[in-house]
Motif scaffolding. Structure first.
Motif, PDB file in Angstrom:
ATOM      1  N   ALA A 112       0.836  -1.205   0.000  1.00 25.31           N
ATOM      2  CA  ALA A 112       0.000   0.000   0.000  1.00 25.31           C
ATOM      3  C   ALA A 112       0.870   1.253   0.000  1.00 25.31           C
ATOM      4  CB  ALA A 112      -0.929  -0.005   1.205  1.00 25.31           C
ATOM      5  N   ARG A 113       1.920   1.267   0.801  1.00 23.93           N
ATOM      6  CA  ARG A 113       2.801   2.440   0.860  1.00 23.93           C
ATOM      7  C   ARG A 113       3.459   2.695  -0.493  1.00 23.93           C
ATOM      8  NH1 ARG A 113       4.403   0.001   5.964  1.00 23.93           N
ATOM      9  NH2 ARG A 113       3.525   1.176   7.720  1.00 23.93           N
ATOM     10  N   ARG A 114       3.870   1.625  -1.166  1.00 26.32           N
ATOM     11  CA  ARG A 114       4.503   1.793  -2.486  1.00 26.32           C
ATOM     12  C   ARG A 114       3.550   2.433  -3.476  1.00 26.32           C
ATOM     13  NH1 ARG A 114       6.413  -3.478  -1.573  1.00 26.32           N
ATOM     14  NH2 ARG A 114       4.839  -4.303  -3.021  1.00 26.32           N
ATOM     15  N   GLN A 115       2.313   1.998  -3.485  1.00 21.43           N
ATOM     16  CA  GLN A 115       1.352   2.559  -4.433  1.00 21.43           C
ATOM     17  C   GLN A 115       1.054   4.024  -4.133  1.00 21.43           C
ATOM     18  OE1 GLN A 115       0.359   0.905  -7.207  1.00 21.43           O
ATOM     19  NE2 GLN A 115       1.941  -0.454  -6.385  1.00 21.43           N
ATOM     20  N   ILE A 116       0.917   4.346  -2.863  1.00 19.73           N
ATOM     21  CA  ILE A 116       0.650   5.734  -2.474  1.00 19.73           C
ATOM     22  C   ILE A 116       1.828   6.623  -2.847  1.00 19.73           C
ATOM     23  CG2 ILE A 116       0.288   7.265  -0.498  1.00 19.73           C
ATOM     24  CD1 ILE A 116      -1.248   4.929   0.819  1.00 19.73           C
ATOM     25  N   THR A 117       3.044   6.145  -2.608  1.00 18.49           N
ATOM     26  CA  THR A 117       4.244   6.921  -2.935  1.00 18.49           C
ATOM     27  C   THR A 117       4.358   7.159  -4.434  1.00 18.49           C
ATOM     28  OG1 THR A 117       5.406   6.048  -1.005  1.00 18.49           O
ATOM     29  CG2 THR A 117       6.759   6.993  -2.772  1.00 18.49           C
ATOM     30  N   ARG A 118       4.162   6.126  -5.221  1.00 14.45           N
ATOM     31  CA  ARG A 118       4.247   6.259  -6.674  1.00 14.45           C
ATOM     32  C   ARG A 118       3.222   7.244  -7.206  1.00 14.45           C
ATOM     33  NH1 ARG A 118       4.519  -0.254  -7.905  1.00 14.45           N
ATOM     34  NH2 ARG A 118       6.656  -0.600  -7.132  1.00 14.45           N
ATOM     35  N   LEU A 119       2.019   7.177  -6.661  1.00 16.63           N
ATOM     36  CA  LEU A 119       0.968   8.077  -7.129  1.00 16.63           C
ATOM     37  C   LEU A 119       1.258   9.512  -6.710  1.00 16.63           C
ATOM     38  CD1 LEU A 119      -1.559   7.551  -8.782  1.00 16.63           C
ATOM     39  CD2 LEU A 119      -2.864   7.474  -6.666  1.00 16.63           C
ATOM     40  N   SER A 120       1.793   9.679  -5.520  1.00 17.51           N
ATOM     41  CA  SER A 120       2.118  11.024  -5.028  1.00 17.51           C
ATOM     42  C   SER A 120       3.209  11.681  -5.854  1.00 17.51           C
ATOM     43  CB  SER A 120       2.560  10.950  -3.561  1.00 17.51           C
ATOM     44  OG  SER A 120       1.551  10.403  -2.740  1.00 17.51           O
TER      45      SER A 120
END
Length: 391
Positions: free
Chosen positions: A124-132
């Motif tokens: 989840a953290r990876r996806q949020i970071t990539r999107l940010s």
């Protein structure tokens, strides 16, 4: 129940979002007519939703008078995002969707879910970071987390699923400081199917999810959304008396994917959840049944009839607008035929009302998340959603 003015306002805001989703570009005047509201009251609600970045207004076409453009209302995609997590025997994924339901990020959970909740949190953290890190997505924050779980998820050792999921839900809430709504796969798929039609049914509908576990849900419509009144596990429903053992067999014993695989002699493809054969075995058996293999056809049809008998009384009493079959077994034509035969034989349900869902588990998690976090007055109040938490 006493409805306060603030709660009524939130209720009306959720109704506006629902109508704009159903009819993109709708005018304020048309919204006033549909919602039986005054123009001034509707204008205040839409102004607040635009200020919250949930709605945008754009010119749609020029009117006949003086060439002035019509102004319509649309959902604002980056105004809200939902993190969706699906944990089923076949699908263990994470995605992020915007307000319009567009998937803007997706990934599989590495290492499975049985070992450690950190796998899920890290993904989840990876996806949020990539999107940010993508300015073009205009991603700011998450409104909530949709956690969808199938009862057929297997854990190592004697770990209790309810305890594990409670811990996971708490970890997600603590890690991201946003509400987490959790429910079973049958309910989520049911909500997703309801959203496929955009318009809510006027009568109840019933969903049956048939896989390695068997569960069902019932939905009726409200003014703004699809609301589940019932969601439950069918595994332990008594289905057949075994004279050999002089005992009753449960529905899971005779009609689940595991039962069908055992009947066809594929025992080794049932016992280990991480076995590649598990992922290939059921689709292969479905293909056999659909191609006319006699043993497979009989096994799937008998399973479908058993599930039909298990919910026949409910369907006969409700006479639902739709009865939806979902899950791996629903891909087998003989299973659907057996189910349909029993339902038509025992109720007044029309044949056309019995349909098969083709949505993925991840699509179900996304649709349920948007229902809870985008089109509910509870969401607009920034409070914890009252999603069922029965697992």
């Amino acid at each position: 129940m006493i409805v306060t003015s603030s709660r009524l306002k939130l209720f009306n805001m959720s109704r506006v979002l629902w109508e704009v989703r159903r009819t993109p570009g709708i005018s304020r005047r048309e919204l006033s007519r549909l919602l039986n509201s005054t123009d001034s009251k509707l204008s205040r609600i839409t102004r607040d939703l635009i200020a919250d970045n949930l709605l945008v207004e754009r010119a749609t076409a020029r009117s006949a008078m003086r060439g002035r453009p019509h102004v319509g209302l649309y959902l604002n995609p980056p105004g809200l995002h939902v993190l969706s997590i699906v944990l089923t025997r076949y699908e263990q994924k994470i995605s992020i969707v915007d307000l319009t339901g567009q998937r803007v990020a997706e990934d599989e959970i590495d290492g499975g879910v049985e070992e450690c909740n950190n796998n899920i949190l890290d993904c989840a953290r990876r996806q949020i970071t990539r999107l940010s890190e993508r300015p073009d997505m205009r991603f700011e924050c998450l409104a909530g987390i949709s956690l969808i779980v199938s009862p057929d998820i297997e854990l190592h050792g004697d770990q209790d699923q309810r305890v594990w999921l409670n811990a996971l839900q708490n970890d997600l809430h603590m890690a991201f400081d946003i509400p987490v709504a959790r429910s079973g796969i049958a309910e989520a798929l049911h909500i997703a199917e309801t959203h496929q039609t955009i318009e809510l049914p006027t009568l109840p509908s019933v969903m049956v999810h048939a896989g390695f576990a068997l569960d069902a849900s019932m939905i009726v419509s409200t003014d703004t959304s699809a609301t589940t009144l019932f969601e439950g596990n069918l595994n332990d429903v008594l289905a057949r008396f075994d004279r050999g053992t002089n005992s009753w067999l449960s529905l899971k014993d005779v009609a689940s994917a595991g039962a069908v695989m055992h009947r066809l002699g594929h025992v080794e493809q049932v016992d280990t959840s991480r076995n590649t054969g598990l992922r290939l075995g059921v689709p292969h058996a479905v293909r056999q049944a659909n191609s006319g293999d006699r043993r497979a056809t009989t096994a799937f049809r008998d399973a479908g009839e058993a599930v039909g008998i298990a919910i026949a009384a409910l369907v006969s009493m409700l006479v639902p607008a739709r009865v939806i079959l979902a899950g791996p077994l629903a891909s087998a034509v003989p299973f659907v035929e057996g189910f349909r035969y029993i339902i038509q034989k025992t109720s007044a349900c029309d044949s056309d009302a019995i349909i098969r869902s083709t949505l993925s588990d991840l699509q179900a998690a996304e649709a349920a998340g948007l229902e809870w976090f985008a089109f509910s007055e509870m969401t607009l109040d920034h409070s914890e959603p009252q999603a069922p938490n029965r697992k």
